[in-house]
Write a protein that holds these residues in place. Structure first.
Motif, PDB file in Angstrom:
ATOM      1  N   PRO A   1       8.364  -1.962 -18.815  1.00  0.00           N
ATOM      2  CA  PRO A   1       7.140  -2.198 -17.934  1.00  0.00           C
ATOM      3  C   PRO A   1       5.976  -1.095 -17.902  1.00  0.00           C
ATOM      4  N   ARG A   2       4.959  -1.407 -18.010  1.00  0.00           N
ATOM      5  CA  ARG A   2       3.916  -0.347 -17.986  1.00  0.00           C
ATOM      6  C   ARG A   2       4.239   0.929 -17.239  1.00  0.00           C
ATOM      7  N   LYS A   3       4.802   0.590 -16.073  1.00  0.00           N
ATOM      8  CA  LYS A   3       5.149   1.666 -14.924  1.00  0.00           C
ATOM      9  C   LYS A   3       6.717   1.436 -14.782  1.00  0.00           C
ATOM     10  N   PRO A   4       7.758   2.431 -14.700  1.00  0.00           N
ATOM     11  CA  PRO A   4       8.967   2.322 -14.356  1.00  0.00           C
ATOM     12  C   PRO A   4       8.994   2.163 -12.802  1.00  0.00           C
ATOM     13  N   ARG A   5       8.161   2.191 -12.038  1.00  0.00           N
ATOM     14  CA  ARG A   5       7.935   2.045 -10.578  1.00  0.00           C
ATOM     15  C   ARG A   5       7.209   0.877 -10.282  1.00  0.00           C
ATOM     16  N   ILE A   6       7.900  -0.080  -9.588  1.00  0.00           N
ATOM     17  CA  ILE A   6       7.225  -1.361  -9.345  1.00  0.00           C
ATOM     18  C   ILE A   6       7.593  -1.845  -7.927  1.00  0.00           C
TER      19      ILE A   6
ATOM     20  N   PHE B   1      11.161  -1.062  -6.811  1.00  0.00           N
ATOM     21  CA  PHE B   1      12.240  -1.179  -8.012  1.00  0.00           C
ATOM     22  C   PHE B   1      11.830   0.034  -8.746  1.00  0.00           C
ATOM     23  N   SER B   2      12.888   0.768  -9.190  1.00  0.00           N
ATOM     24  CA  SER B   2      12.820   2.039 -10.027  1.00  0.00           C
ATOM     25  C   SER B   2      13.311   1.611 -11.258  1.00  0.00           C
ATOM     26  N   ILE B   3      13.076   1.589 -12.642  1.00  0.00           N
ATOM     27  CA  ILE B   3      13.673   1.290 -13.936  1.00  0.00           C
ATOM     28  C   ILE B   3      13.980   2.596 -14.435  1.00  0.00           C
ATOM     29  N   GLY B   4      15.027   2.975 -14.273  1.00  0.00           N
ATOM     30  CA  GLY B   4      15.488   4.365 -14.807  1.00  0.00           C
ATOM     31  C   GLY B   4      14.354   5.614 -14.683  1.00  0.00           C
ATOM     32  N   ASP B   5      14.051   5.380 -13.412  1.00  0.00           N
ATOM     33  CA  ASP B   5      13.178   6.588 -12.863  1.00  0.00           C
ATOM     34  C   ASP B   5      13.764   7.255 -11.770  1.00  0.00           C
TER      35      ASP B   5
ATOM     36  N   PHE C   1      16.214   7.518  -8.066  1.00  0.00           N
ATOM     37  CA  PHE C   1      17.333   6.792  -7.830  1.00  0.00           C
ATOM     38  C   PHE C   1      17.759   6.948  -6.292  1.00  0.00           C
ATOM     39  N   LYS C   2      18.754   7.316  -5.750  1.00  0.00           N
ATOM     40  CA  LYS C   2      19.125   7.341  -4.343  1.00  0.00           C
ATOM     41  C   LYS C   2      18.414   7.964  -3.499  1.00  0.00           C
ATOM     42  N   LYS C   3      18.126   9.296  -3.640  1.00  0.00           N
ATOM     43  CA  LYS C   3      17.496  10.188  -3.047  1.00  0.00           C
ATOM     44  C   LYS C   3      15.996   9.547  -2.527  1.00  0.00           C
ATOM     45  N   GLU C   4      15.197   9.226  -3.457  1.00  0.00           N
ATOM     46  CA  GLU C   4      13.990   8.991  -3.290  1.00  0.00           C
ATOM     47  C   GLU C   4      13.895   7.495  -2.744  1.00  0.00           C
ATOM     48  N   ALA C   5      14.649   6.771  -3.093  1.00  0.00           N
ATOM     49  CA  ALA C   5      14.950   5.064  -2.535  1.00  0.00           C
ATOM     50  C   ALA C   5      15.214   5.449  -1.014  1.00  0.00           C
ATOM     51  N   ILE C   6      16.288   6.235  -0.699  1.00  0.00           N
ATOM     52  CA  ILE C   6      16.391   6.408   0.831  1.00  0.00           C
ATOM     53  C   ILE C   6      15.268   7.029   1.582  1.00  0.00           C
ATOM     54  N   GLU C   7      14.734   7.966   1.093  1.00  0.00           N
ATOM     55  CA  GLU C   7      13.502   8.614   1.689  1.00  0.00           C
ATOM     56  C   GLU C   7      12.374   7.829   1.851  1.00  0.00           C
ATOM     57  N   PHE C   8      12.076   7.027   0.681  1.00  0.00           N
ATOM     58  CA  PHE C   8      10.975   5.964   0.950  1.00  0.00           C
ATOM     59  C   PHE C   8      11.189   5.207   2.010  1.00  0.00           C
ATOM     60  N   ALA C   9      12.223   4.617   2.116  1.00  0.00           N
ATOM     61  CA  ALA C   9      12.714   3.383   3.156  1.00  0.00           C
ATOM     62  C   ALA C   9      12.506   4.008   4.512  1.00  0.00           C
TER      63      ALA C   9
ATOM     64  N   ASP D   1       0.658  -1.285   0.060  1.00  0.00           N
ATOM     65  CA  ASP D   1       0.096   0.094   0.063  1.00  0.00           C
ATOM     66  C   ASP D   1       0.715   1.214   0.122  1.00  0.00           C
ATOM     67  N   PHE D   2       1.959   1.260   0.949  1.00  0.00           N
ATOM     68  CA  PHE D   2       2.895   2.306   0.781  1.00  0.00           C
ATOM     69  C   PHE D   2       3.440   2.715  -0.598  1.00  0.00           C
ATOM     70  N   PHE D   3       4.020   1.674  -1.216  1.00  0.00           N
ATOM     71  CA  PHE D   3       4.520   2.058  -2.537  1.00  0.00           C
ATOM     72  C   PHE D   3       3.708   2.256  -3.577  1.00  0.00           C
ATOM     73  N   VAL D   4       2.172   1.827  -3.432  1.00  0.00           N
ATOM     74  CA  VAL D   4       1.306   2.185  -4.476  1.00  0.00           C
ATOM     75  C   VAL D   4       0.972   3.667  -4.306  1.00  0.00           C
ATOM     76  N   GLU D   5       1.002   4.172  -3.026  1.00  0.00           N
ATOM     77  CA  GLU D   5       0.506   5.678  -2.848  1.00  0.00           C
ATOM     78  C   GLU D   5       1.877   6.185  -3.303  1.00  0.00           C
ATOM     79  N   LYS D   6       3.150   5.757  -3.728  1.00  0.00           N
ATOM     80  CA  LYS D   6       4.155   6.357  -4.154  1.00  0.00           C
ATOM     81  C   LYS D   6       4.318   6.280  -5.530  1.00  0.00           C
ATOM     82  N   GLY D   7       2.974   5.963  -6.289  1.00  0.00           N
ATOM     83  CA  GLY D   7       3.330   5.695  -7.716  1.00  0.00           C
ATOM     84  C   GLY D   7       3.581   4.527  -8.313  1.00  0.00           C
ATOM     85  N   HIS D   8       3.573   3.562  -7.635  1.00  0.00           N
ATOM     86  CA  HIS D   8       4.465   2.168  -7.852  1.00  0.00           C
ATOM     87  C   HIS D   8       3.320   1.384  -8.581  1.00  0.00           C
ATOM     88  N   MET D   9       3.476   0.244  -9.549  1.00  0.00           N
ATOM     89  CA  MET D   9       2.727  -0.614 -10.091  1.00  0.00           C
ATOM     90  C   MET D   9       2.935  -2.174  -9.396  1.00  0.00           C
ATOM     91  N   VAL D  10       1.952  -2.697  -9.146  1.00  0.00           N
ATOM     92  CA  VAL D  10       2.175  -4.045  -8.166  1.00  0.00           C
ATOM     93  C   VAL D  10       2.487  -5.195  -9.016  1.00  0.00           C
TER      94      VAL D  10
END
Length: 876
Positions: A58-63, A94-98, A100-108, A15-24
């Protein structure tokens, strides 16, 4: 820190990552479908490689996903550590070319510390980074606000698996407190060190370099994020338990094991290991079988068999000596159902497979233990070491695990000659390798074949005869220009009507030649670069490269193969209809004479089921369905309901064999134009090939007719022998003869009893008093081994307070039986009598304290055995 169920943590993460625009991305099956490099799906990213390497967008670069995974390189550690598992779940974003480090660390950090999500105490979190990753340090220090003392630089924080994407990673650790402090001086008490206090909860990989062939690194054009958080470990922290096994993912299973065993978890350290092994392994087994794997002697099937046998072995330390693992499938299904309904849907099938495998292993254990005990006794009397060749025979012939041989031997103070065992193992591998090479001789000449890049087209779907060019010629492992008559050669044709062995269908046979030479084609396989590689013997003349030739497939054999292949598709559909949707193809053979079809099913088919399947296939043949074959994108094929074989690799464009509405399958084989061409379908056998796999052999067309004609001829012979006129009278006559035979047998048994009684006279006169016991030990005459039991019953009815021991000879073999009145079994046991007596007649035996049986091969020693057992009772 919130106390959450594992299922809640999983859903919260998604749910958290769907809120952040990720595809399940749904969890993929554990059995890799399009990746030969993996035995199992072993990580969250394993199923996403197609996105990371650019094969698919992928249909979305955020997974985001929760991926079930199996890792088996540390099987022997499972049960002995707090966090080693063979089956686990990896939560990943996962981020496919979308981003990078800043968002990944902040999300975690947000997910772990926010009150809305996990609500971990920020002061208990530490991170590790690669020493040269200054950007990660800045983000943790300046953006997140971690002081320098909680950011640890570790040289090993670089994710690299050789050639391909790589990059630094940062890991997040949770401090569980001083109660998990240093009990072992070897523990490295810091985040990232080997200890129980600081637990890694999340790994963020920054995939930013390409590891080149020359071991240099260059920046990736598209930077990716690959993260992983272990659900089991996060559940142990959230639920504040010492190990993963005390979480709600494992404890319900452990409670079930407690109920079966009568033992308690966390009471005896040695038993705790058994509880953990069983709980871990049944999760792996249940999920693997639900995803299409089955126990076998190779590959992933061998891993399953090994896991099950390891769990059974450990269960014996809990006093469980019968099949029980299958009973745990329901609780695994219940725990995992919120996200993985597959196990519950297939629970009955999984249980039957597991139970069948358990029963087989218990039989193996009993046979093996008898032999191992003999080896141990032999070793005690000599070198105190079991010969490696004997240990290997026990392993190879009886399937008895070598680790169990070592374990049980060591308990008796006996070692195992493992050096010789390993030599025997190596010789077996060499024999297997040589057998593979001799059956596929071109494998050893693959370098020559790899360099053949000639275009070659298969035209056999449309025709069996074609004029073409012989482009490449191989003889004795070398490319040549010409070959004389009498030699076996390999060759490639520019266009070929010959089908190469594939998908269970055998290769075509026939001839290739012209006025100057002829080759008889025996086999066709696929060359490394995709051409059909023909093997044959030159019948006459000299074969030369670039010759124009006529290629002719044996038409009669081809027609029979087509009938059998189309019948296989109808059979697959009929089995699913009659037995259930769990049926999946597990192998097939389609040749001109017959068809063989292996499929997943939990037990033997009943005769009624076989008859129904056979009838359904014939009904579709009589219906005369037109067989439509077309190529289309795989997505379109799946939309129309085409069945893909589990584990098969398919390209983007697939060939659909359509016998709608009964069967639609993806298949590259050759088929009839109309099901009516098959003519007739007859199942001739149904058998098992292993746990959970059944095999049907069947005939079609002319072969089926000839088979039924032979059956009819035999039936007519029986009718003549029985001297009846009509077919309907045959059954009644056979029943009449059987009834008469039973009656005669009863009369014969009665006569034998009377004769035995007359010969024995008054048995009271033969009873001796030995060591205070009334004993009747004598030889009797019986016509078959079963009668000795009836004779014993007669004697017991007359002498209920006597120990009775009978021996008899039937067809050169010895039968023994002993009974002891229950009031004496505390002093003397029937099982002990037979165990001591049987070796005298060259045999063995045993049984209950009040009744036991045995046998032997030395009837000349019956008198000695009776004398021996009297002395045995006398000296008790």
């Amino acid at each position: 820190m919130k106390n959450l169920k594992a299922s809640d943590i999983r859903q919260m993460y998604i749910d958290f990552f769907v809120e952040k625009g990720h595809m399940v991305e749904p969890s993929a099956p554990l059995v890799p479908i399009d990746d030969d490099s993996l035995l199992w799906i072993n990580s969250g990213v394993a199923t996403l490689k197609k996105y990371f390497d650019g094969r698919e967008t992928p249909r979305k670069p955020r997974i985001v996903n929760s991926q079930k995974a199996i890792r088996t390189n540390d099987i022997e550690n499972v049960g002995f550590t707090a966090r080693h598992h063979t089956f686990f779940e990896m939560l990943g974003n996962f981020s496919i070319g979308d981003y990078f480090k800043k968002e990944a660390i902040e999300f975690a950090w947000e997910f772990l510390t926010s009150e809305k999500w996990m609500a971990m105490e920020p002061e208990k979190l530490y991170v590790t980074i690669h020493p040269e990753d200054t950007e990660a340090y800045r983000l943790w220090n300046e953006e997140v606000g971690l002081e320098e003392s909680r950011i640890i630089r570790i040289e090993g924080n670089f994710w690299d698996i050789g050639e391909g994407p790589s990059g630094p990673n940062t890991e997040i650790f949770y401090d569980r407190g001083e109660e998990y402090g240093q009990n072992d001086p070897a523990e490295e008490m810091y985040p990232g060190g080997e200890n129980e206090r600081y637990l890694e909860v999340w790994n963020l990989v920054f995939s930013e370099f390409n590891h080149n062939k020359d071991n240099t690194y260059t920046p990736l054009p598209n930077k990716n994020i690959d993260t992983g958080m272990g659900l089991e470990r996060m559940a142990s922290i959230s639920q504040n338990v010492r190990t993963n096994y005390e979480t709600d993912l494992f404890m319900p299973i452990i409670h079930d094991v407690e109920n079966v065993s009568g033992r308690k978890y966390l009471e005896v350290a040695e038993q705790d290991v058994a509880f953990k092994v069983i709980a871990d392994h049944i999760r792996t087994i249940a999920f693997a079988i639900s995803d299409g794997a089955l126990p076998s002697n190779e590959g992933r099937g061998y891993v399953l068999r090994r896991l099950l046998r390891r769990a059974v072995r450990f269960s014996q330390s809990l006093g469980i000596n019968e099949p029980f693992m299958f009973k745990l499938v329901d609780i695994v299904a219940e725990i995992m159902e919120p996200y993985y309904p597959n196990v519950k849907e297939k629970a009955e099938f999984i249980q039957r497979v597991v139970k069948s495998e358990e029963e087989r292993f218990h039989e193996t254990l009993q046979e093996g233990l008898t032999i191992l005990n003999q080896l141990i006794d032999k070793a005690k009397a000599s070198t105190h070491e079991i010969n490696g060749s004997d240990a290997f025979k026990l392993y190879d012939t009886y399937g008895f695990p070598i680790e169990l041989t070592e374990e049980l031997s060591s308990q008796e103070g006996i070692s195992v000659d493992m050096a010789t065992f390993e030599e025997e193992m190596q010789q077996q591998r060499t024999r297997a390798r040589e057998a593979r090479q001799s059956s596929q001789s071109m494998q050893v000449q693959s370098d020559v074949l790899k360099n053949i890049n000639t275009d070659s087209k298969f035209v056999g779907y449309e025709t069996t005869d074609y004029q073409t060019t012989l482009t490449d010629l191989i003889f004795n492992g070398e490319k040549v220009e010409s070959v004389e008559a009498g030699e076996t050669i390999y060759f490639v044709l520019k266009d070929t009507p010959f089908y190469a062995v594939s998908g269970g269908q055998v290769a075509d046979k026939g001839t290739v030649g012209n006025d100057n030479f002829e080759i008889e084609v025996h086999e066709v396989t696929k060359a490394p670069n995709g051409q059909n590689l023909h093997q044959g013997v030159v019948q006459f003349g000299q074969v030369t490269v670039n010759s124009e030739v006529d290629a002719s497939v044996n038409r009669d054999e081809r027609k029979d193969i087509q009938k059998n292949h189309s019948a296989t598709h109808l059979l697959h559909a009929a089995l699913k209809e009659v037995l259930g949707e769990h049926v999946n193809q597990a192998g097939s053979l389609v040749e001109s004479e017959r068809l063989r079809f292996d499929f997943s099913h939990f037990g033997p088919m009943t005769q009624e089921e076989i008859d129904r399947v056979e009838r359904r296939v014939n009904e579709e043949i009589w219906r005369g369905i037109s067989v439509h074959i077309q190529e289309m994108p795989i997505a379109e094929a799946k939309e129309m309901g085409a069945m893909a074989l589990f584990g098969e690799k398919y390209g983007d464009i697939v060939r659909v064999v359509n016998m709608a509405p009964f069967s639609i399958e993806l298949c590259g084989g050759i088929h009839v134009d109309n099901t009516a061409e098959i003519g007739l379908f007859k199942i001739v056998s149904e058998s098992g090939t292993g746990a959970g796999v059944r095999r049907i052999e069947a005939l079609t067309g002319k072969a089926a007719f000839l088979y039924l004609e032979e059956v009819q001829n035999k039936f007519n012979s029986i009718k003549t022998q029985l001297k009846v006129k009509s077919d309907n009278q045959v059954y009644d006559k056979v029943v009449q003869i059987q009834d008469e035979q039973k009656e005669l047998h009863k009369q014969l048994e009665q006569r034998n009893k009377e004769i035995t009684s007359l010969k024995m006279g008054n048995i009271e006169d033969q009873i001796e008093t030995i060591n205070g016991f009334k004993v009747l030990a004598t030889e009797v005459e019986v016509s078959n081994p079963k009668e000795i039991r009836q004779t014993m019953d007669d004697f017991k009815s007359k002498q209920q307070d006597a120990i009775i021991i009978l021996a008899s000879e039937v067809n050169g073999k010895v039968s023994l039986i002993a009974t002891v009145p229950k009031e004496y079994t505390s002093q003397i046991k029937a099982g002990d009598i037979i165990k001591n007596m049987a070796p005298v007649v060259g045999g063995k035996g045993g049984g209950r304290p009040d009744m036991a049986q045995g046998g032997g091969t030395e009837p000349e020693n019956i008198t000695n055995s009776l004398r021996f057992i009297k002395d045995y009772i006398k000296n008790l």
